[in-house]
Design an enzyme around this catalytic site. Structure first.
Site, PDB file in Angstrom:
ATOM      1  N   PRO A  57      -6.416   4.149  -3.240  1.00 50.14           N
ATOM      2  CG  PRO A  57      -8.290   5.400  -3.789  1.00 50.14           C
ATOM      3  CD  PRO A  57      -7.607   4.100  -4.095  1.00 50.14           C
TER       4      PRO A  57
ATOM      5  CE  LYS B  11      -5.395   0.390   2.150  1.00 49.85           C
ATOM      6  NZ  LYS B  11      -4.624  -0.498   1.254  1.00 49.85           N
TER       7      LYS B  11
ATOM      8  CG  ASN C 226       1.591  -0.930  -1.985  1.00 50.46           C
ATOM      9  OD1 ASN C 226       0.746  -1.522  -1.336  1.00 50.46           O
ATOM     10  ND2 ASN C 226       2.221  -1.468  -3.004  1.00 50.46           N
TER      11      ASN C 226
END
Length: 244
Positions: A2, A53, A158
């Site tokens: 995530p 994150k 990514n």
């Protein structure tokens, strides 16, 4: 894994529990070893915030919990009661329960946040500090690897790296030292804009991420993919319109 927008989305989902005194349990044996549920059970949840994150939950008494989902974790919010399975953490309020599934990082301290760069989804983003960190970074590393480095900019993974650099027309393979501040800022602003739009209104159409071998939507050339950096993270790009 995530990315920053998913963590900010999770923080929004948990907001209805803020201000409530929560019951905390850890059905998962590995999670029980962290003693997180034991420390926060019965405490009032004061804030839920995303940073890069990471999800940070602050409770009364100065207790803070950091959750990082890595590859497989997820937070869900559902009606209170009847959770089936062995999630890492269940936080039950008056009517709702927040449930952490497969949460490999659950800590009673926030030391990891000290190593992070500014959050790309901060309002407003601290672009000046991000640029300062990029100027001080290793100039021989690639632009793609640098933007994935959470100590420089927090929140980009990514997928958003691929979509950002395609939108900005920049190659992930350019050396950081060959990328000027104007291009670095363009990449940062593009990432912030794309991720904010996804957070507020849902993700738009993917242009390169996981589309290796398909034609580029801009020039028709074949999209490529390859591992980048020491972690061998997969990047996607168009070698024609994102030329080095």
């Amino acid at each position: 894994m995530p990315e920053g927008d998913a963590i900010h989305r999770a923080a929004r989902r948990l907001q209805p529990l803020v201000g409530q005194r929560l019951s905390a349990t850890s059905p998962n044996a590995r999670a029980q070893a962290t003693r997180v549920a034991e420390r926060i059970d019965g405490r009032r949840l004061e804030t839920v915030e995303a940073f890069g994150k990471n999800l940070v939950l602050r409770f009364d008494g100065g207790v803070a919990v950091r959750s990082h989902l890595r590859m497989s974790g997820r937070w869900t919010v559902r009606p209170k009661g009847g959770v089936i399975g062995r999630p890492w953490l269940i936080l039950e309020g008056d009517e709702l329960a927040a449930v952490l599934w497969n949460g490999p990082v659950l800590e009673l301290h926030l030391r990891a946040l000290d190593r992070l760069g500014p959050d790309i989804l901060a309002a407003p983003p601290a672009f000046a500090e991000m640029l300062a960190r990029l100027r001080a970074a290793d100039p021989t590393r690639t632009l793609g690897e640098s933007l994935l480095d959470q100590s420089l900019v927090a929140g980009i993974g990514n997928m958003w790296l691929a979509e950002t650099l395609w939108s900005a027309g920049l190659s992930p393979w350019r050396r950081l030292g060959d990328v000027g501040d104007d291009e670095r800022l363009a990449a940062l602003e593009t990432a912030a804009g794309l991720m904010r739009a996804a957070l507020d209104g849902g993700r738009g159409q993917r242009r390169v991420y996981r589309l290796a071998g398909r034609p580029c939507a801009r020039c028709g050339s074949r999209i490529e993919s390859r591992g980048i950096g020491d972690d061998n993270r997969t990047v996607y790009w168009c070698p024609a319109c994102q030329a080095i």
